[in-house]
Design an enzyme around this catalytic site. Structure first.
Site, mmCIF file in Angstrom:
data_model
loop_
_atom_site.group_PDB
_atom_site.id
_atom_site.type_symbol
_atom_site.label_atom_id
_atom_site.label_comp_id
_atom_site.label_asym_id
_atom_site.label_seq_id
_atom_site.Cartn_x
_atom_site.Cartn_y
_atom_site.Cartn_z
ATOM 1 N N GLU A 1 1.050 -1.118 0.013
ATOM 2 C CA GLU A 1 0.067 0.108 -0.012
ATOM 3 C C GLU A 1 0.802 1.395 0.024
ATOM 4 O O GLU A 1 0.820 1.822 0.911
ATOM 5 C CB GLU A 1 -0.935 0.105 1.252
ATOM 6 C CG GLU A 1 -0.354 -0.135 2.613
ATOM 7 C CD GLU A 1 -1.341 -0.468 3.494
ATOM 8 O OE1 GLU A 1 -2.243 -1.235 3.364
ATOM 9 O OE2 GLU A 1 -1.254 -0.042 4.567
ATOM 10 N N PRO A 2 1.638 1.462 -1.184
ATOM 11 C CA PRO A 2 2.426 2.748 -1.180
ATOM 12 C C PRO A 2 1.462 3.950 -1.597
ATOM 13 O O PRO A 2 0.704 3.937 -2.439
ATOM 14 C CB PRO A 2 3.361 2.281 -2.197
ATOM 15 C CG PRO A 2 2.715 1.328 -3.171
ATOM 16 C CD PRO A 2 1.681 0.729 -2.333
ATOM 17 N N CYS B 1 2.948 33.854 8.712
ATOM 18 C CA CYS B 1 3.604 34.650 9.830
ATOM 19 C C CYS B 1 4.554 33.885 10.836
ATOM 20 O O CYS B 1 3.989 33.971 12.010
ATOM 21 C CB CYS B 1 2.342 35.413 10.315
ATOM 22 S SG CYS B 1 2.809 37.143 10.707
ATOM 23 N N TYR C 1 1.735 13.782 0.132
ATOM 24 C CA TYR C 1 1.597 14.712 1.479
ATOM 25 C C TYR C 1 1.798 16.146 1.004
ATOM 26 O O TYR C 1 2.434 16.793 1.794
ATOM 27 C CB TYR C 1 2.483 14.139 2.139
ATOM 28 C CG TYR C 1 2.465 12.714 2.456
ATOM 29 C CD1 TYR C 1 1.252 12.043 3.292
ATOM 30 C CD2 TYR C 1 3.401 11.810 1.909
ATOM 31 C CE1 TYR C 1 1.058 10.616 3.324
ATOM 32 C CE2 TYR C 1 2.844 10.521 1.892
ATOM 33 C CZ TYR C 1 1.824 9.843 2.688
ATOM 34 O OH TYR C 1 1.956 8.523 2.705
HETATM 35 N N1 LLP Z 1 -0.259 2.564 4.751
HETATM 36 C C1 LLP Z 1 -0.263 2.837 6.114
HETATM 37 C C2 LLP Z 1 -0.817 2.278 7.014
HETATM 38 C C3 LLP Z 1 0.270 4.397 6.366
HETATM 39 O O1 LLP Z 1 -0.012 4.764 7.679
HETATM 40 C C4 LLP Z 1 0.935 4.874 5.035
HETATM 41 C C5 LLP Z 1 1.547 6.355 5.588
HETATM 42 C C6 LLP Z 1 0.992 4.422 3.923
HETATM 43 C C7 LLP Z 1 0.589 3.115 4.084
HETATM 44 C C8 LLP Z 1 1.663 4.945 2.967
HETATM 45 O O2 LLP Z 1 3.084 5.407 3.023
HETATM 46 P P1 LLP Z 1 4.027 5.799 2.002
HETATM 47 O O3 LLP Z 1 4.170 4.808 0.996
HETATM 48 O O4 LLP Z 1 3.280 6.833 1.263
HETATM 49 O O5 LLP Z 1 5.324 6.229 2.480
HETATM 50 N N2 LLP Z 1 3.314 12.882 5.868
HETATM 51 C C9 LLP Z 1 4.486 12.241 5.863
HETATM 52 C C10 LLP Z 1 4.378 10.593 5.576
HETATM 53 C C11 LLP Z 1 3.378 10.203 6.626
HETATM 54 C C12 LLP Z 1 3.072 8.656 6.101
HETATM 55 C C13 LLP Z 1 1.745 8.304 7.003
HETATM 56 N N3 LLP Z 1 1.388 6.884 6.688
HETATM 57 C C14 LLP Z 1 5.478 12.864 4.618
HETATM 58 O O6 LLP Z 1 5.035 13.757 4.208
HETATM 59 O O7 LLP Z 1 6.515 12.469 4.735
#
Ligand code: LLP
Length: 421
Positions: free
Chosen positions: A274-275, A346, A375
């Site tokens: 789940e990317p 600000c 994000y």
């Molecule tokens: N599955 C679950 C349960 C998650 O909590 C997340 C991300 C993903 C999949 C997807 O992860 P990814 O493949 O996108 O790395 N706001 C932060 C990243 C927070 C990720 C939260 N969970 C940033 O901007 O780096």
């Protein structure tokens, strides 16, 4: 002139022949610009990374939940995860069937859980108390459980979601209690899942974690799926030649782990990942106009309209985003210099890039902030009562379409209720 410092987007043909300065003029700034071709390519990279036939990519919509974006992901044959009723709702609007949505709740209310049950989506719970709540709401129902495999990874401590310092998942030592609750409420465990954290650039931690997850799976016969989670990183320092994650090598390692597991498990299981970031980050650039350039003590500040209300990652995680410079006028830059690129919010922390070496920048230039599709908009806010930006998509045929309107001042007032004073 126009594209003054744009090697990364030039190499990707990011703007498909369109002029970013013209886009900034037509749609105003700040502006999220997406590229459909790159988005589709990233979906395909992951769909094809594993040879094992029962392999499904769930796009993690928290990274980017724009409706048009989700429609493209759906048309590539991916499924989705969801973290809230809001994500489930938009995903349904984008055409995903309930069984293509995997709701991975964390500390959710009974009302929210009921919403997911009524929506008919697959549901995962990640604590014994949430499993008990689920059993009370939907005895006899199918459920999945999120485990903590004990191995975490990520670009910042705030995004490591497994291991010893995290609120997520159930520790394997509680498996007997999980089994008791499943029995008590006559629940059918159809899947187990994990997510170790966000952004790894090598596969070791992920491979170790799936080994641990498969050990847990062996204690639960009859599973329909095992969800290995997301976290696949992208190279944010492209100008410096940072290498991408080796998807082929990781895919081969996953295939090896899967074949060893299925031999032993002896039943048909679907494997999922789940990317979010890998699919959505690289297909977006934010265009932002420079409104001021000034010297303050020993630093030169370039002030643009991309504050942390538009892109929160730098202030939240000290994240790095590449920056390009586009210019309409023929005025040349006198060489390069280190500048601090800041937004219009600000707060002193409203910094996009510290001491970044860029060609001399002038007021009126347009900056391209790279790799902003994950994000980015989903974490944008109305802080300082600023309006959230518009989003446009460059289609594969080069046509540019608006996929989200810029907010208006009326939007700020929409949910406020005045007093009769
Ligand atoms: N599955 C679950 C349960 C998650 O909590 C997340 C991300 C993903 C999949 C997807 O992860 P990814 O493949 O996108 O790395 N706001 C932060 C990243 C927070 C990720 C939260 N969970 C940033 O901007 O780096």
């Amino acid at each position: 002139m126009s594209k003054l410092y744009s090697r990364v987007t030039d190499e990707m043909n990011y703007f498909e022949g369109k002029d970013p300065v013209a886009l900034a003029k037509e749609y105003q700034t700040p502006l999220y610009v997406y590229n459909e071709r790159i988005l589709r390519q990233r979906c395909r990279d992951l769909k094809n990374m594993v040879k094992y036939p029962n392999f499904v990519v769930d796009y993690s919509a928290k990274a980017n939940c724009n409706l048009a974006f989700l429609q493209i992901v759906k048309s590539e044959g991916l499924e989705v995860d969801a973290m809230s009723p809001g994500e489930i709702y938009v995903e349904r609007q984008a055409g995903f069937a309930p069984e293509e949505i995997f709701y991975i709740g964390n500390n959710v209310s009974a009302e929210e859980m009921q919403y997911a049950i009524d929506a008919g989506v697959h549901i995962s719970v990640d604590s014994l108390s949430q499993l008990e709540q689920f059993g009370q709401l939907a005895p006899g129902h199918e459920v999945a459980v999120r485990f903590n495999p004990g191995v975490g990874a990520g670009h910042h401590e705030k995004v490591v979601t497994a291991g010893k310092k995290t609120k997520f998942g159930i520790e394997p030592k509680y498996i007997p209690q999980v089994k008791e609750l499943l029995k008590k409420y006559n629940l059918k465990l159809i899947g187990i899942n994990q997510h170790i954290g966000s952004l790894f650039m090598t596969g070791e931690a992920f491979t170790a974690s799936i080994g641990a997850l498969f050990e847990i799976a062996k204690q639960f016969p009859g599973l329909k799926f095992i969800d290995m989670g997301g976290g696949f990183g992208i190279p944010y320092r492209k100008e410096e030649g940072e290498a991408p994650l080796d998807i082929k090598e990781l895919g081969e390692a996953i295939d090896r782990a899967i074949s060893a597991f299925v031999k032993e498990y002896g039943e048909q299981v679907t494997f999922r990942i789940e990317p979010g970031r890998y699919i959505s980050a690289e297909c977006s650039v934010i265009l932002s106009r420079v409104h001021s350039v000034k010297q303050n003590h020993d630093k030169k500040y370039v002030g643009c309209d991309c504050g942390f209300n538009v892109l929160q990652r730098p202030i939240m995680y000290d994240s790095y985003h590449g920056i390009e410079v586009y210019r309409e006028s023929e005025q040349p830059s006198k060489g390069t210099e280190a500048v601090t690129v800041v937004g219009n919010i600000c707060e002193s922390g409203d910094i996009l890039a510290k001491d970044r070496v860029l060609p001399e920048i002038f007021k009126g230039d347009v900056l391209g902030i790279l790799d902003a599709g994950a994000y980015g908009f989903t974490m944008a806010s109305n802080y300082n009562n600023r309006l959230r930006p518009a989003e446009v998509l460059i289609r594969e045929n080069g046509e540019v379409v608006l996929i989200r309107e810029r907010e208006t001042l009326d939007d700020l007032m929409r949910h406020m209720i005045p007093l009769n004073v």
